[in-house]
Structures are given as C-alpha cells and as structure tokens.
Design a protein around this motif. Sequence first.
Motif, PDB file in Angstrom:
ATOM      1  N   TRP A   1     -26.513  92.172  42.855  1.00 29.81           N
ATOM      2  CA  TRP A   1     -25.816  90.881  42.983  1.00 29.81           C
ATOM      3  C   TRP A   1     -26.745  89.780  43.495  1.00 29.81           C
ATOM      4  O   TRP A   1     -26.518  88.602  43.241  1.00 29.81           O
ATOM      5  CB  TRP A   1     -24.624  91.027  43.924  1.00 29.81           C
ATOM      6  CG  TRP A   1     -24.998  91.339  45.347  1.00 29.81           C
ATOM      7  CD1 TRP A   1     -25.234  92.567  45.874  1.00 29.81           C
ATOM      8  CD2 TRP A   1     -25.176  90.395  46.402  1.00 29.81           C
ATOM      9  NE1 TRP A   1     -25.561  92.466  47.210  1.00 29.81           N
ATOM     10  CE2 TRP A   1     -25.517  91.142  47.566  1.00 29.81           C
ATOM     11  CE3 TRP A   1     -25.077  89.011  46.492  1.00 29.81           C
ATOM     12  CZ2 TRP A   1     -25.772  90.536  48.794  1.00 29.81           C
ATOM     13  CZ3 TRP A   1     -25.330  88.403  47.719  1.00 29.81           C
ATOM     14  CH2 TRP A   1     -25.671  89.160  48.848  1.00 29.81           C
TER      15      TRP A   1
ATOM     16  N   PRO B   1     -34.537  93.417  53.788  1.00 32.57           N
ATOM     17  CA  PRO B   1     -33.643  94.221  54.634  1.00 32.57           C
ATOM     18  C   PRO B   1     -34.305  94.682  55.935  1.00 32.57           C
ATOM     19  O   PRO B   1     -33.709  94.574  57.009  1.00 32.57           O
ATOM     20  CB  PRO B   1     -33.282  95.418  53.738  1.00 32.57           C
ATOM     21  CG  PRO B   1     -33.537  94.954  52.345  1.00 32.57           C
ATOM     22  CD  PRO B   1     -34.682  94.009  52.444  1.00 32.57           C
TER      23      PRO B   1
ATOM     24  N   THR C   1     -36.416  91.739  47.738  1.00 37.65           N
ATOM     25  CA  THR C   1     -34.979  91.948  47.964  1.00 37.65           C
ATOM     26  C   THR C   1     -34.641  93.348  48.445  1.00 37.65           C
ATOM     27  O   THR C   1     -33.730  93.524  49.260  1.00 37.65           O
ATOM     28  CB  THR C   1     -34.195  91.657  46.676  1.00 37.65           C
ATOM     29  OG1 THR C   1     -34.663  92.534  45.629  1.00 37.65           O
ATOM     30  CG2 THR C   1     -34.346  90.214  46.249  1.00 37.65           C
ATOM     31  N   ARG C   2     -35.380  94.347  47.971  1.00 35.81           N
ATOM     32  CA  ARG C   2     -35.010  95.738  48.271  1.00 35.81           C
ATOM     33  C   ARG C   2     -35.840  96.372  49.386  1.00 35.81           C
ATOM     34  O   ARG C   2     -35.450  97.422  49.900  1.00 35.81           O
ATOM     35  CB  ARG C   2     -35.110  96.597  47.008  1.00 35.81           C
ATOM     36  CG  ARG C   2     -34.254  96.093  45.866  1.00 35.81           C
ATOM     37  CD  ARG C   2     -34.159  97.083  44.734  1.00 35.81           C
ATOM     38  NE  ARG C   2     -33.374  96.539  43.615  1.00 35.81           N
ATOM     39  CZ  ARG C   2     -32.816  97.267  42.661  1.00 35.81           C
ATOM     40  NH1 ARG C   2     -32.964  98.584  42.671  1.00 35.81           N
ATOM     41  NH2 ARG C   2     -32.126  96.700  41.683  1.00 35.81           N
TER      42      ARG C   2
ATOM     43  N   LYS D   1     -28.579 104.100  42.263  1.00 34.22           N
ATOM     44  CA  LYS D   1     -27.512 103.693  43.179  1.00 34.22           C
ATOM     45  C   LYS D   1     -27.840 102.403  43.912  1.00 34.22           C
ATOM     46  O   LYS D   1     -26.944 101.728  44.429  1.00 34.22           O
ATOM     47  CB  LYS D   1     -27.258 104.798  44.196  1.00 34.22           C
ATOM     48  CG  LYS D   1     -28.472 105.124  45.073  1.00 34.22           C
ATOM     49  CD  LYS D   1     -28.162 106.254  46.033  1.00 34.22           C
ATOM     50  CE  LYS D   1     -29.388 106.594  46.895  1.00 34.22           C
ATOM     51  NZ  LYS D   1     -29.102 107.706  47.834  1.00 34.22           N
ATOM     52  N   TRP D   2     -29.129 102.055  43.962  1.00 36.02           N
ATOM     53  CA  TRP D   2     -29.515 100.842  44.679  1.00 36.02           C
ATOM     54  C   TRP D   2     -29.185  99.585  43.901  1.00 36.02           C
ATOM     55  O   TRP D   2     -29.148  98.495  44.476  1.00 36.02           O
ATOM     56  CB  TRP D   2     -31.010 100.881  45.001  1.00 36.02           C
ATOM     57  CG  TRP D   2     -31.400 102.088  45.796  1.00 36.02           C
ATOM     58  CD1 TRP D   2     -32.157 103.138  45.385  1.00 36.02           C
ATOM     59  CD2 TRP D   2     -31.014 102.384  47.147  1.00 36.02           C
ATOM     60  NE1 TRP D   2     -32.287 104.076  46.385  1.00 36.02           N
ATOM     61  CE2 TRP D   2     -31.590 103.639  47.485  1.00 36.02           C
ATOM     62  CE3 TRP D   2     -30.234 101.715  48.096  1.00 36.02           C
ATOM     63  CZ2 TRP D   2     -31.419 104.218  48.736  1.00 36.02           C
ATOM     64  CZ3 TRP D   2     -30.065 102.299  49.345  1.00 36.02           C
ATOM     65  CH2 TRP D   2     -30.639 103.536  49.653  1.00 36.02           C
ATOM     66  N   ASP D   3     -28.936  99.709  42.592  1.00 35.78           N
ATOM     67  CA  ASP D   3     -28.630  98.523  41.787  1.00 35.78           C
ATOM     68  C   ASP D   3     -27.361  97.824  42.274  1.00 35.78           C
ATOM     69  O   ASP D   3     -27.283  96.598  42.287  1.00 35.78           O
ATOM     70  CB  ASP D   3     -28.492  98.907  40.312  1.00 35.78           C
ATOM     71  CG  ASP D   3     -29.808  99.370  39.707  1.00 35.78           C
ATOM     72  OD1 ASP D   3     -30.858  99.073  40.302  1.00 35.78           O
ATOM     73  OD2 ASP D   3     -29.789 100.037  38.670  1.00 35.78           O
ATOM     74  N   LYS D   4     -26.354  98.603  42.667  1.00 29.90           N
ATOM     75  CA  LYS D   4     -25.097  97.985  43.102  1.00 29.90           C
ATOM     76  C   LYS D   4     -25.249  97.293  44.457  1.00 29.90           C
ATOM     77  O   LYS D   4     -24.472  96.390  44.795  1.00 29.90           O
ATOM     78  CB  LYS D   4     -23.976  99.020  43.160  1.00 29.90           C
ATOM     79  CG  LYS D   4     -24.168 100.115  44.197  1.00 29.90           C
ATOM     80  CD  LYS D   4     -22.985 101.085  44.163  1.00 29.90           C
ATOM     81  CE  LYS D   4     -23.158 102.185  45.224  1.00 29.90           C
ATOM     82  NZ  LYS D   4     -22.028 103.150  45.203  1.00 29.90           N
ATOM     83  N   TRP D   5     -26.244  97.744  45.247  1.00 29.86           N
ATOM     84  CA  TRP D   5     -26.476  97.129  46.547  1.00 29.86           C
ATOM     85  C   TRP D   5     -27.255  95.822  46.427  1.00 29.86           C
ATOM     86  O   TRP D   5     -27.018  94.878  47.194  1.00 29.86           O
ATOM     87  CB  TRP D   5     -27.258  98.089  47.447  1.00 29.86           C
ATOM     88  CG  TRP D   5     -26.446  99.245  47.941  1.00 29.86           C
ATOM     89  CD1 TRP D   5     -26.324 100.483  47.366  1.00 29.86           C
ATOM     90  CD2 TRP D   5     -25.614  99.270  49.096  1.00 29.86           C
ATOM     91  NE1 TRP D   5     -25.489 101.282  48.091  1.00 29.86           N
ATOM     92  CE2 TRP D   5     -25.030 100.572  49.175  1.00 29.86           C
ATOM     93  CE3 TRP D   5     -25.298  98.337  50.093  1.00 29.86           C
ATOM     94  CZ2 TRP D   5     -24.164 100.941  50.192  1.00 29.86           C
ATOM     95  CZ3 TRP D   5     -24.443  98.708  51.105  1.00 29.86           C
ATOM     96  CH2 TRP D   5     -23.882  99.996  51.155  1.00 29.86           C
ATOM     97  N   PHE D   6     -28.190  95.753  45.495  1.00 29.22           N
ATOM     98  CA  PHE D   6     -29.077  94.590  45.425  1.00 29.22           C
ATOM     99  C   PHE D   6     -28.954  93.809  44.118  1.00 29.22           C
ATOM    100  O   PHE D   6     -29.506  92.709  44.009  1.00 29.22           O
ATOM    101  CB  PHE D   6     -30.535  95.041  45.596  1.00 29.22           C
ATOM    102  CG  PHE D   6     -30.798  95.719  46.914  1.00 29.22           C
ATOM    103  CD1 PHE D   6     -30.916  94.985  48.077  1.00 29.22           C
ATOM    104  CD2 PHE D   6     -30.910  97.101  46.990  1.00 29.22           C
ATOM    105  CE1 PHE D   6     -31.161  95.606  49.299  1.00 29.22           C
ATOM    106  CE2 PHE D   6     -31.155  97.738  48.201  1.00 29.22           C
ATOM    107  CZ  PHE D   6     -31.263  96.986  49.363  1.00 29.22           C
TER     108      PHE D   6
ATOM    109  N   TYR E   1     -38.386 106.197  49.086  1.00 28.22           N
ATOM    110  CA  TYR E   1     -37.469 105.091  48.778  1.00 28.22           C
ATOM    111  C   TYR E   1     -38.179 104.033  47.936  1.00 28.22           C
ATOM    112  O   TYR E   1     -37.618 103.503  46.967  1.00 28.22           O
ATOM    113  CB  TYR E   1     -36.939 104.476  50.072  1.00 28.22           C
ATOM    114  CG  TYR E   1     -36.214 103.169  49.855  1.00 28.22           C
ATOM    115  CD1 TYR E   1     -34.963 103.143  49.239  1.00 28.22           C
ATOM    116  CD2 TYR E   1     -36.784 101.957  50.236  1.00 28.22           C
ATOM    117  CE1 TYR E   1     -34.297 101.938  49.018  1.00 28.22           C
ATOM    118  CE2 TYR E   1     -36.136 100.762  50.018  1.00 28.22           C
ATOM    119  CZ  TYR E   1     -34.893 100.754  49.412  1.00 28.22           C
ATOM    120  OH  TYR E   1     -34.250  99.555  49.184  1.00 28.22           O
TER     121      TYR E   1
END
Length: 556
Positions: free
Chosen positions: A42, A178, A173-174, A35-40, A24
């Motif tokens: 923003w 979390p 952030t990623r 796919k992680w761009d849309k989660w983090f 990860y």
Amino acid sequence: MYATLSIVVTLLLVLVLARPVGLYMAQVFDYEKSKWDKWFGWIEKPIYTISGICRDNQTWKQYALAVVFSNLVMIILVYLIFRFQKFLPLNPSGIANMEPTLAFNTAISFMTNTNLQHYSGESGLSYLSQMIAIVFMMFTAPATGLAAAIAIIRALAGKPIGNFFVDLIRSITRILLPVAFVAALIFIALGVPQTLEPTVTAHTIGGEVQEIARGPVGSFLSIKELGNNGGGFFGANSAHPFENPDAISNLLQIVLMLLFGTAIPFTYGKMVGNAKQGRVLFVSMAMLFIMMLGISLVAETAGNPVLNASGIQHDQGSMEGKETRFGVIQSSFYSVVTTASETGAVNTMHDTMTPIGGLVTLANMMLNTVFGGAGVGFINVLMYTIIGVFLSGLMVGRTPEFLGKKIEGREMKLIAVTLLIQPFIILAPTALALFIYPETISNPGFHGLTQALYEFTSSAANNGSGFEGLGDNTPFWNISTGIVMYLGRFFSIVTMLAVAGSLAAKKPVPETSGTFRTDNGLFAGVFLGTVLIVGALTFFPALVLGPIAEQLTLKP
C-alpha cells in the motif's frame, strides 16, 4: 570488567540478529509474491504509479546508469537546498547559506553515504536542510548501496539483475524505514531531543549566557547509525550527550551500525543457494573484526609511554579526547565498529588515539571489507572473493570458477582497475595536500601525515570520520575530498556490476571433483590472506610513514 562484558553482550546481540535479518533481506529482494507485499504494497504502489517506474528487469548497464544518474540528480537538488537555506522555512536560528564549495562537498558527502562534515552540525544547517536534504540522503544513499550489492548477488547467482528503482524503494520501505522508526522512538525515550524549537538560551552559574542547540535529533540519529551514514547533528557527533545520552544508547548505536554488514553474508548465502558459503564469508569478516578490535583495545588500554621514578612505563589508558561517560574501552570499541562498518560516527576523537589505535581505524577503511556497511562494503568482499578464487586457480593450474562461472581476463581486468583506483584516489591527493597545503595540517611530522592520509582514506572508503584538527573547510579540501568521495563510491559499483554482468552472461560450468570450493575453511584462509596481503602491499608504505613511524618515535 564491566566494559569488557558490555562488548561481549553487544557482539552476542549482533550475532543473534544477523542471520534472521539477512534472511529477511533475501525475502525483501525476491520479486516473487510474498506475505510482505500486503504489509508494504500500500506504500509502494502509489510511488510506482506517481513516478511511472517500469518494474521490468534491467541489464547491468541500465542498472549502473540508473544508479549514477539518479544519485547525480539528488546531489544537485540537495546542493540547491544548502545554497538557499537562508531563504527557506524551518530556519529559526537564521543560519546562512552554505558557501559553494562547502555545499558541493556536503551534497556529495551525504549522497555517497560518506557524511564527511567540513561544517559544525548545529551551526551549519537549518532544520529544513537537516530533515529534507540530510535525512533524505541518509535513506537514499544506503538504499542505493544495498540495491547495487543485491543486483550483483543476483547476477552472480545466475538470476536477472533486477530493477534499480524497485530495489531502491524496497530498501527504504521494507528495511530502512521500519527499523529506523522504531530505533528513533527508543532514542527519544532515552533522552535524545526531537523538536523544531530553536536553540535554548541558558544562564550559567558563573553569570554567562550559553546557547544550547537542539532539534529533530532522534529521527536523525536512528538512520545515521542504521544506514551506516555517520554524520553528526552536532559537531561533537556521538560524543555529544544529546546525541548519545548513556550506555544504552551507545550499545544501540553499535548494534545498528553492525546490523546490515553482519546480515548481508546470510542474504548472499540464501540468494546464491549456498548458505554455507555465506557463513564462511561471515566468519572470515568476523575474524578480521576481532583481530582489529583486539589490537585497538591493547593499544588504547596500554596508553602512551610515560617516565616516572621507576623508569619508563605505560599509563593506564589514554583518556585524551575521550568521553568520561564511555571510557577507554568503549571508546576504542566504538572506533573499531564505526570504521569497520564504514559508518563514520564517533564517540571519541580519533585524532587523539594512540598511533596504533589510529592505525586500526585507518586499516579498517583501507581494507573496506571488515563488515563494510550497507551494501558497498560487501561488494568489496565479493571482489576479494573473486581475486582469491582466481589466485587459487592459477596455483593449481585450472581455469578459476566462481559459482559455476569461469573467471577470465575481462573480469580480472575490471577487478584490477577497481582494486587500483582506491589507493590512487587516497595516496595521490594526500601527497598533493602535503606538498601544496601543509599549513592546513595542525600537527607536524608523522602525525600530520596521518591527518591528511586519514581524510582521504575516509573519503575514498565512504566512511566520513576524521582526524580532527585539520583545517579542511577550504576550497582545496572541499573540492578534492568531494571528487574522491564520488569516485570512491560509484567507480567500484559500476565496475563490479560490469563483472557480475559478464559472469551472468556465461554458461554455467558443471561442478567436478577438481572444482575449488568456496564454502569451507580452506577458502576462508585464502580469503583472509588475499585481503591482508593485498591490503598490506598497497598501503603498508604509507602506514609506515604515518602511524607506525609515530609509534616508534614516541618518547616519555
């Protein structure tokens, strides 16, 4: 039996998590769309917009300057908060401003991921200082180390080195935020306090009045362990029941401490395109860890020699300085994990361990390669890897090659300087302290030498644990350890970035049948031999004068 089983369960849990977390992390630091761009995205986009960060790739020099100067600015900011905390809000207990040299030491300590504390946690800082300054640095410090390690891995893989500020933001952030958020909720559910209320006044059965400290401990504790920080909200650190309530919280803390150190070899393998090489480094570090753990468990469970009616025997494990909730085995396990991962949290007082148990904690920090924490420890692993490749190349009469690049004089000079700086900033200040300020050392003889040696080793390795009993809140100790922490952190980052940048600029060399492979069992042996021999040659004389001499002179 139960304590031993709990160690096995804990290590198996870490083993299960290591590979998926490592993969990860490799995705996080891949600049391609995912796919992680849309989660983090923003969260990150406003940060880039407000700060005006340019996300272009940097050179190694630009990356190194960004690391050093951004961290320096943060050190100055938090220093000012410590110096004026009395006049700032969220100080219900009316804690005074920090003394200048102590504020200097504390600001550097937490920004270098060391968290060496020359103050007592519950009485030295206001809530605002704990949350705005300390917790802030507990995120940015490991994010800095992780970013630097990733940049070096990219360069070794022949890719652009990246952008420090992008890597720093993504680390927070990623990855850090979390996991720390979820871990904080678990700690709070287990009974760790999370409040802004002042201390509680309690009336004891004996008629005495006791002030019980509390605060926003849960949010502090999660990033303390996850980010390999280690500083305690309370002076007793994780031996305090509010900071480590039970066996489950103890297990979770150990898992968090080991999480990134065990995961990053898999990140490395993925990013350089050789998963097997990552596994070889993981197994090598695991073998070092198991060896250290075994030695510590044997020493601590055997205890010290005692004289009884039947002659000299050993007691059934020394409980001095240990929490009865955890016992000898879990205390020993925690001490190995916290020094191997360069975290520095403690659930037992290392000063009270047997000489050999204390030697293991020192050796972990001196080697600084035994699952060495969030980023910087793995930088040292890569340094020893290159040394191993270089020595192997000399033995077979070939120009050493690593990841398709020739290792030549420039790289080895930088690595030689990096290798020498750590013993210099450990041994020279230790000798100075023993000569000029022996009165601050609470134990005479060999154990007193170990106290001073441990303090500077912990500072240089950015660990932060200590042999308590040392009178360290003085201008000499505050300033000297502050300088050692700063050099121990940033010198190796800059020089290894220079090594990676130099290798990245070279043309790849095609692999041939004569190329020395670094993804097999033979190289694992070379790597382990390099770490142990170089470490032994560097620090063995000091260890002989300290814990080894103490062990040999123990009398029942």
